[in-house]
Design an enzyme around this catalytic site. Sequence first.
Site, PDB file in Angstrom:
ATOM      1  CB  SER A 114     -47.513  34.335   0.282  1.00 17.68           C
ATOM      2  OG  SER A 114     -46.291  34.954  -0.071  1.00 17.68           O
ATOM      3  CG  LEU A 136     -48.884  43.604  -4.470  1.00 11.57           C
ATOM      4  CD1 LEU A 136     -48.792  42.699  -5.698  1.00 11.57           C
ATOM      5  CD2 LEU A 136     -49.580  44.926  -4.847  1.00 11.57           C
ATOM      6  CE1 TYR A 137     -43.381  40.780   0.954  1.00 10.97           C
ATOM      7  CE2 TYR A 137     -43.613  38.521   0.192  1.00 10.97           C
ATOM      8  CZ  TYR A 137     -43.350  39.423   1.201  1.00 10.97           C
ATOM      9  OH  TYR A 137     -43.052  38.970   2.463  1.00 10.97           O
ATOM     10  CB  THR A 163     -46.069  42.889   2.507  1.00 11.53           C
ATOM     11  OG1 THR A 163     -47.098  41.959   2.867  1.00 11.53           O
ATOM     12  CG2 THR A 163     -44.958  42.811   3.546  1.00 11.53           C
ATOM     13  NE  ARG A 172     -36.557  36.957   7.869  1.00  9.45           N
ATOM     14  CZ  ARG A 172     -37.519  36.737   6.960  1.00  9.45           C
ATOM     15  NH1 ARG A 172     -37.809  35.509   6.573  1.00  9.45           N
ATOM     16  NH2 ARG A 172     -38.217  37.739   6.454  1.00  9.45           N
ATOM     17  CE  LYS A 222     -48.739  40.004   6.664  1.00 13.21           C
ATOM     18  NZ  LYS A 222     -47.289  39.882   6.768  1.00 13.21           N
ATOM     19  CB  SER A 244     -48.104  42.689  10.696  1.00 17.29           C
ATOM     20  OG  SER A 244     -47.179  41.639  10.477  1.00 17.29           O
ATOM     21  CG  HIS A 246     -42.787  40.067   7.834  1.00 11.81           C
ATOM     22  ND1 HIS A 246     -43.179  40.802   6.738  1.00 11.81           N
ATOM     23  CD2 HIS A 246     -42.487  38.842   7.342  1.00 11.81           C
ATOM     24  CE1 HIS A 246     -43.085  40.053   5.644  1.00 11.81           C
ATOM     25  NE2 HIS A 246     -42.676  38.846   5.990  1.00 11.81           N
ATOM     26  NE  ARG A 249     -40.784  34.779   8.533  1.00 11.39           N
ATOM     27  CZ  ARG A 249     -40.283  33.552   8.589  1.00 11.39           C
ATOM     28  NH1 ARG A 249     -40.259  32.929   9.751  1.00 11.39           N
ATOM     29  NH2 ARG A 249     -39.816  32.945   7.526  1.00 11.39           N
ATOM     30  N   GLY A 278     -49.033  38.206  14.775  1.00 13.86           N
ATOM     31  CA  GLY A 278     -47.759  38.208  15.496  1.00 13.86           C
ATOM     32  C   GLY A 278     -47.855  37.521  16.846  1.00 13.86           C
TER      33      GLY A 278
HETATM   34  C1  LIG Z   1     -42.605  30.898   6.844  1.00 13.68           C
HETATM   35  C2  LIG Z   1     -43.170  32.282   6.781  1.00 13.68           C
HETATM   36  C3  LIG Z   1     -43.275  32.931   5.565  1.00 13.68           C
HETATM   37  C4  LIG Z   1     -43.818  34.212   5.499  1.00 13.68           C
HETATM   38  N1  LIG Z   1     -43.982  34.797   4.269  1.00 13.68           N
HETATM   39  C5  LIG Z   1     -44.630  35.978   4.193  1.00 13.68           C
HETATM   40  C6  LIG Z   1     -44.969  36.508   2.919  1.00 13.68           C
HETATM   41  O1  LIG Z   1     -44.717  35.917   1.885  1.00 13.68           O
HETATM   42  N2  LIG Z   1     -45.598  37.716   2.909  1.00 13.68           N
HETATM   43  C7  LIG Z   1     -45.927  38.394   4.042  1.00 13.68           C
HETATM   44  O2  LIG Z   1     -46.510  39.491   3.960  1.00 13.68           O
HETATM   45  N3  LIG Z   1     -45.665  37.885   5.257  1.00 13.68           N
HETATM   46  C8  LIG Z   1     -45.039  36.693   5.348  1.00 13.68           C
HETATM   47  N4  LIG Z   1     -44.808  36.136   6.588  1.00 13.68           N
HETATM   48  C9  LIG Z   1     -45.297  36.835   7.792  1.00 13.68           C
HETATM   49  C10 LIG Z   1     -46.738  36.405   8.115  1.00 13.68           C
HETATM   50  O3  LIG Z   1     -47.641  36.854   7.137  1.00 13.68           O
HETATM   51  C11 LIG Z   1     -47.203  36.967   9.465  1.00 13.68           C
HETATM   52  O4  LIG Z   1     -47.030  38.355   9.467  1.00 13.68           O
HETATM   53  C12 LIG Z   1     -46.471  36.341  10.663  1.00 13.68           C
HETATM   54  O5  LIG Z   1     -46.139  35.001  10.431  1.00 13.68           O
HETATM   55  C13 LIG Z   1     -47.356  36.451  11.898  1.00 13.68           C
HETATM   56  O6  LIG Z   1     -46.730  35.979  13.025  1.00 13.68           O
HETATM   57  P1  LIG Z   1     -46.950  34.494  13.635  1.00 13.68           P
HETATM   58  O7  LIG Z   1     -46.194  33.557  12.740  1.00 13.68           O
HETATM   59  O8  LIG Z   1     -46.330  34.609  14.981  1.00 13.68           O
HETATM   60  O9  LIG Z   1     -48.425  34.197  13.649  1.00 13.68           O
HETATM   61  C14 LIG Z   1     -44.245  34.866   6.682  1.00 13.68           C
HETATM   62  C15 LIG Z   1     -44.140  34.195   7.895  1.00 13.68           C
HETATM   63  C16 LIG Z   1     -43.622  32.920   7.962  1.00 13.68           C
HETATM   64  C17 LIG Z   1     -43.565  32.218   9.293  1.00 13.68           C
END
Ligand SMILES: Cc1cc2nc3c(=O)[nH]c(=O)nc-3n(C[C@H](O)[C@H](O)[C@H](O)COP(=O)(O)O)c2cc1C
Length: 350
Positions: A114, A136-137, A163, A172, A222, A244, A246, A249, A278
Amino acid sequence: MAQPKEFPRPFATLPEIRRAAHARLPREAWNFGDGGSESEATLRRNRRHLNRLAIAQNVLVDVREIDLSTSLLGVPLSSPVGIAPMGGLVLFHPEGDVEMARGAGKADTLQWLSGATGWPVEDVAKAGKAPQMFQLYHHGDRGWVGELLKRVEASGYKAVALTVDTQHYSRRERDILARWSPRKAMEIAPNPRGPFHDYQMRLTWADVEWLIKTTKLPVGLKGIMTVADARRAAEMGVRLIWVSNHGGRQLDHTQSSIEALPPIVDAVAGRAEVVIDGGFSKGTAVLKGLARGAKVVMLGRTALWGLGADGADGVARVFEILREQMHIAMGLCGRTKIADLKPDLIFRAD
Ligand SMILES: Cc1cc2nc3c(=O)[nH]c(=O)nc-3n(C[C@H](O)[C@H](O)[C@H](O)COP(=O)(O)O)c2cc1C
């Protein structure tokens, strides 16, 4: 304080690993990981739309040899799954991203680090033996990103994916309701987060062009969910399109990633590699994503529960079980290699 319930090792199933993580983790960390944005409609839709797809049961094929190997952006992978980037891993294990890298190494599984890593990119690279790529963020200006990319390249990461679905940080509501700030809680990790989060609000295609020119690594995006965006990315030389939302989220009430995938694969037409995440939490789900045209399926929470349940060993066990599930499911649907997983394998059941 009551001791968390102990689970026998090795863990028996993926749901057991999830339960063990739930039992061990502080409630706030569990909710931060498990939850999504607002009503969590996107989060549920991702899973529901995967579940309503069925796999065709082809028989009488010699399935003694099943090959799970594949590649991503020219990097050989022993299996078609990878660990999605997750920030805040310090909330799930004291050694967070470094421990995740150890687990990915044990499992010989691709790890996306991440951009919100709690540890320096160099430390995570040293801890990992499996292929690693960097998410990358744009948490700073171009000068900040340029400096970070030099370190990422020097550490051996094989690709970078920006991303693009975090223009705003979503509501959230599990965290909000608990009056708990994940950002504050993750400050205990050694790596400082980027200096300028809100920079992401101004990102446009011009920044993608700049990124492609600035790094030697193949560039991915992403958080692509529409045909128009995927087409534009492929046309400008983006090498990896990451379908994706996310993990439910960010934008609530958007499409599921598995439904967004097929038209994107068609529109990209081989000009870039397409991956997805996802809601994938079992081998059969991974097969559905691959059959619909994803090169690799990334797993977020499924890997996270391994880390929370038992550190690197938990992560390794997650991918051991997943491989066994994929192996069995491929045999039972009469396909022996990843390239055999085509759209004709999947149909809508209910
Ligand atoms: C706790 C947590 C932290 C995450 N942090 C990031 C992140 O730093 N950067 C990012 O691009 N996606 C982040 N994501 C999204 C994940 O990369 C991914 O897109 C997502 O978790 C996929 O869905 P799934 O959890 O159902 O497999 C995060 C997801 C979770 C659960």
